[in-house]
Design a protein around this motif. Structure first.
Motif, PDB file in Angstrom:
ATOM      1  N   UNK A  33     -13.377   0.036   4.860  1.00  0.00           N
ATOM      2  CA  UNK A  33     -13.728  -0.557   6.202  1.00  0.00           C
ATOM      3  C   UNK A  33     -12.855   0.558   7.134  1.00  0.00           C
ATOM      4  N   UNK A  86      -6.655  -7.319   0.525  1.00  0.00           N
ATOM      5  CA  UNK A  86      -5.632  -6.574   1.371  1.00  0.00           C
ATOM      6  C   UNK A  86      -5.275  -7.995   1.882  1.00  0.00           C
ATOM      7  N   UNK A 135      -9.411 -13.834  -0.599  1.00  0.00           N
ATOM      8  CA  UNK A 135     -10.254 -13.261   0.590  1.00  0.00           C
ATOM      9  C   UNK A 135     -10.524 -14.368   1.595  1.00  0.00           C
ATOM     10  N   UNK A 155      -4.487   4.435  -8.899  1.00  0.00           N
ATOM     11  CA  UNK A 155      -6.085   4.233  -9.027  1.00  0.00           C
ATOM     12  C   UNK A 155      -6.426   2.736  -9.432  1.00  0.00           C
ATOM     13  N   UNK A 156      -5.469   1.924  -9.279  1.00  0.00           N
ATOM     14  CA  UNK A 156      -5.687   0.492  -9.557  1.00  0.00           C
ATOM     15  C   UNK A 156      -6.866  -0.072  -8.721  1.00  0.00           C
ATOM     16  N   UNK A 157      -7.367  -1.096  -8.915  1.00  0.00           N
ATOM     17  CA  UNK A 157      -8.419  -1.914  -8.225  1.00  0.00           C
ATOM     18  C   UNK A 157      -7.544  -2.583  -7.110  1.00  0.00           C
ATOM     19  N   UNK A 158      -7.860  -2.465  -5.761  1.00  0.00           N
ATOM     20  CA  UNK A 158      -7.295  -3.243  -4.694  1.00  0.00           C
ATOM     21  C   UNK A 158      -8.376  -4.165  -4.122  1.00  0.00           C
ATOM     22  N   UNK A 193      -1.109  -5.287  -1.177  1.00  0.00           N
ATOM     23  CA  UNK A 193      -2.425  -5.761  -1.711  1.00  0.00           C
ATOM     24  C   UNK A 193      -2.187  -6.416  -2.852  1.00  0.00           C
ATOM     25  N   UNK A 199       0.793  -1.132   0.037  1.00  0.00           N
ATOM     26  CA  UNK A 199      -0.042   0.114  -0.145  1.00  0.00           C
ATOM     27  C   UNK A 199       0.689   1.237  -0.040  1.00  0.00           C
ATOM     28  N   UNK A 243     -11.713   2.217  -6.129  1.00  0.00           N
ATOM     29  CA  UNK A 243     -10.553   1.404  -6.394  1.00  0.00           C
ATOM     30  C   UNK A 243     -10.749   0.006  -5.854  1.00  0.00           C
ATOM     31  N   UNK A 244     -12.134  -0.161  -5.500  1.00  0.00           N
ATOM     32  CA  UNK A 244     -12.533  -1.603  -4.895  1.00  0.00           C
ATOM     33  C   UNK A 244     -11.745  -2.024  -3.840  1.00  0.00           C
ATOM     34  N   UNK A 245     -11.335  -1.080  -2.948  1.00  0.00           N
ATOM     35  CA  UNK A 245     -10.439  -1.063  -1.693  1.00  0.00           C
ATOM     36  C   UNK A 245     -11.339  -1.393  -0.412  1.00  0.00           C
ATOM     37  N   UNK A 246     -11.675  -2.362  -0.118  1.00  0.00           N
ATOM     38  CA  UNK A 246     -12.508  -2.876   0.949  1.00  0.00           C
ATOM     39  C   UNK A 246     -11.905  -2.667   2.283  1.00  0.00           C
ATOM     40  N   UNK A 265     -10.276 -11.334   4.422  1.00  0.00           N
ATOM     41  CA  UNK A 265     -10.575 -10.003   4.211  1.00  0.00           C
ATOM     42  C   UNK A 265     -11.958  -9.831   4.015  1.00  0.00           C
ATOM     43  N   UNK A 321     -20.385  -5.802  -9.700  1.00  0.00           N
ATOM     44  CA  UNK A 321     -19.991  -5.805 -10.962  1.00  0.00           C
ATOM     45  C   UNK A 321     -20.074  -7.180 -11.755  1.00  0.00           C
ATOM     46  N   UNK A 374     -12.118 -13.348 -10.798  1.00  0.00           N
ATOM     47  CA  UNK A 374     -13.125 -13.161  -9.692  1.00  0.00           C
ATOM     48  C   UNK A 374     -12.950 -14.354  -8.640  1.00  0.00           C
ATOM     49  N   UNK A 401     -10.068 -13.808  -6.485  1.00  0.00           N
ATOM     50  CA  UNK A 401     -10.218 -12.841  -5.577  1.00  0.00           C
ATOM     51  C   UNK A 401     -10.805 -13.320  -4.413  1.00  0.00           C
TER      52      UNK A 401
END
Lengths: 206, 397
Positions: free
Chosen positions: B193, A88, A201, A82-85, A178, A73, B186-189, A206, B216, A194, A197
């Motif tokens: 939180x 964690x 998680x 501004x990437x998707x993250x 991340x 991070x 950013x889909x940064x959960x 997460x 999505x 998907x 991910x």
């Protein structure tokens, strides 16, 4: 001819790569290094892996050369990414902090950092007018040698600071690695990304 | 003077310039066929700190201590043009006004990550109306724009109104909405939180925020969203998105994403971005911005250089096929669309040497065509026919 793997992943060299590989495998990916530890780009089975310095990961993923990657991070914040993250990963935990010689309280005139953008943002928020000097490494030395009167750097255990009579004054950012995903890839390769991910998680809570 | 242009700008060689021209022609033909009229606005603007991109604008000092800015975005200038020239359309009293534009914009940014400081925007605006059919027209044209240059489009469509409704329901303080919206976008959960905790937000809407990034996919997303956010304000925004999707007979190229929350203060309705396969960056972006610059308006803009970089490398710019000493014959060939170089010297031997040196396959001298190196099959005969060789009194061009 075997088909190219559906995904390309950007991983940072070193220990984080080993931990990332462990998580990705646990998430169900077949990733074989097969003696290719020193290669920079190799077909590892379920993904093509490209290996680089951590600060370069956001660039490769942003431009879509890699579909996804693993990066701290702290690096993402510095890159203004501004990437998707979406995950964690909880590994490589550290703090990005303002560090000064023990007991120093006066106004700061010069702050050294490997994270000039994050440092400048932080100083502006705090109303400081100190100038920021970008350094490539061993930032603590800047404090010890008088180059700067404070530094912004990563703190993991705080042992190095203690040994050099430095003090963590303020935590700027709590960082951890991340799982980052290119914006187009998440949508266009959703059938691969998907489930990955979701599995990551489950593993990391997460 | 040094040879290199300033950082973040570049020279465009002939083959790339040719590819740009072709792409622009195709896009303009598409927009014209849907009734979008071309307009132009000045590249020099009065500097306005309220301009959405004022922080990124190049500023210039005017003679009388005024400050000017180089155009950094077409939409605000277009809105001014509409208010000045089409007040009824601007007020929504004249039905739909369709405008298109293309030109250079400048951003005073640090050039990095394939972002240049000087680039070309091409776009359209649909002004004076606000309904699902208008939104669908723009999304359709976004899709067709990508197709027009030969790429396969995928368009992600969202509605930031959904996130805004959740912010209202969760009572997110105004000054932190931008930060929270960025984390959602950013889909940064993890960050979402952390912010929800830091702001001490509670209640079901606050709890739903960290789940929004996963909304999505295909049209099933709409039902997932209704389950996640069953409150009327949120449902109205889901319905709005569904109303737009329902305009499409084939929605297989649409990707819904209710986690799109970019520029929440600007976009008020449906927003979209277009992608293509094996290219990691969006080709165009736009949406509805009712009330931001005009009461009812929506549009999109394409970064032309980005779009072109998604295409395979262009073929070498086509070289002229003929060197001519004979101006009358040359005029006939040019009228037929053939590129003809005028010989630097009227003497046949000189012109022949010139054609050879330039690799041009045909020489036209004294009304006659000669093949110097092999042209395309049938090309010699076609040129000869255009020149009316062998027929007396052929019609002049």
């Amino acid at each position: 001819m075997p088909e190219d793997p559906a995904l390309t992943l950007a991983l940072p060299k070193g220990r984080v790569m080993q931990e990332a590989l462990r998580l990705l495998r646990a998430a169900g990916m077949r990733l074989e290094l097969a003696g290719a530890e020193r290669a920079l780009r190799f077909d590892a089975g379920d993904a093509t892996l490209i290996v680089m310095r951590n600060a370069d990961v956001p660039t490769y993923v942003e431009l879509g050369v890699a579909d996804a990657g693993v990066v701290g991070k702290d690096v993402l914040a510095e890159a203004g990414s501004t990437l998707y993250e979406p995950v964690d990963l909880g590994i490589a935990a550290c703090r990005l902090s303002l560090i000064r010689p023990r007991g120093a309280t006066g106004a700061m005139a010069r702050v050294a950092s490997k994270y000039p953008r994050t440092a400048a943002d932080y100083l502006r928020r705090k109303g400081s007018t100190a100038e920021v000097v970008k350094l490539a490494g061993n930032v603590e030395l800047a404090c010890l040698s008088g180059l700067a009167d404070a530094v912004v750097d990563v703190v993991q255990t705080g042992e190095t600071l203690k040994a050099n009579d430095l003090e963590e004054v303020d935590v700027i950012l709590e960082s951890s690695a991340r799982f980052v995903v290119n914006r187009a890839a998440l949508k266009l390769k959703a059938e691969h990304l998907r489930p990955l991910i979701a599995a990551l998680r489950d593993l990391t809570g997460d | 003077m040094t040879g290199a242009p300033p950082d973040g700008t570049r020279f465009v060689p002939p083959e790339l310039a040719q590819a740009r021209t072709v792409a622009l022609e195709r896009l303009n033909r598409l927009y014209a066929s849907w009734g979008y009229a071309p307009v132009e606005v000045p590249a020099l603007e009065r500097y306005d700190p309220e301009h959405p991109r004022s922080e990124q604008s190049f500023k210039l000092s005017d003679r009388d201590s005024g400050v000017l800015a180089l155009r950094s975005d077409f939409t605000p200038a277009l809105a001014q043009l509409v208010r000045a020239s089409f007040p009824e359309a601007a007020a929504g009293d004249a039905g739909a006004l369709r405008l298109r534009y293309s030109g250079t914009v400048w951003h005073a940014i640090h050039p990095e990550l394939a972002r240049t400081r000087e680039f070309t925007q091409v776009g359209i605006e649909l002004i004076g109306v606000s309904h699902a059919r208008a939104d669908a027209e723009l999304i359709h044209l976004a899709r067709e724009s990508v197709r027009a240059v030969g790429l396969a489009p995928r368009v992600e469509v969202g509605n930031p109104g959904f996130v805004r409704a959740l912010f209202e329901l969760a009572a997110v303080p105004e000054e932190r909405r931008g930060t929270l919206a960025d984390a959602i976008d950013r889909k940064d959960r993890s960050d979402i939180r952390a912010l929800v905790d830091e702001l001490e937000l509670s209640g079901p809407a606050a709890a739903a925020l960290a789940e929004v990034p996963d909304l999505y996919g295909g049209s099933e997303v709409l039902d997932d969203a209704r389950r996640l956010a069953p409150w009327p304000q949120a449902r109205a925004e889901i319905d709005r998105l569904e109303g737009v999707v329902a305009q499409f007979e084939d929605d297989s190229e649409l990707l819904l994403d209710l986690g799109m929350a970019r520029r929440l203060a600007y976009y008020t309705g449906v927003t979209f971005r277009a992608y293509t396969f094996d290219f990691g960056q969006p080709l165009l972006g736009g949406g509805r911005y009712d009330g931001a610059l005009l009461p009812h308006a929506a549009g999109f803009s394409i970064g032309l250089e980005r779009l072109l970089s998604a295409l395979p490398a262009p073929p070498p710019a086509s070289a002229p096929r003929v060197v001519a000493t004979d101006d009358v014959a040359a005029r006939r060939l040019r009228a037929a669309g053939i590129a003809v170089l005028r010989a630097s010297d009227a003497d046949r031997a000189e012109a022949l040497a010139e054609a050879r040196a330039r690799g041009v396959p045909f020489l036209v001298h004294d009304g006659r065509v000669e093949e110097l190196t092999a042209g395309e099959p049938g090309e010699l005969a076609a040129l000869a026919a255009l020149l009316g060789e062998g027929e007396e009194g052929a019609a002049g061009a």
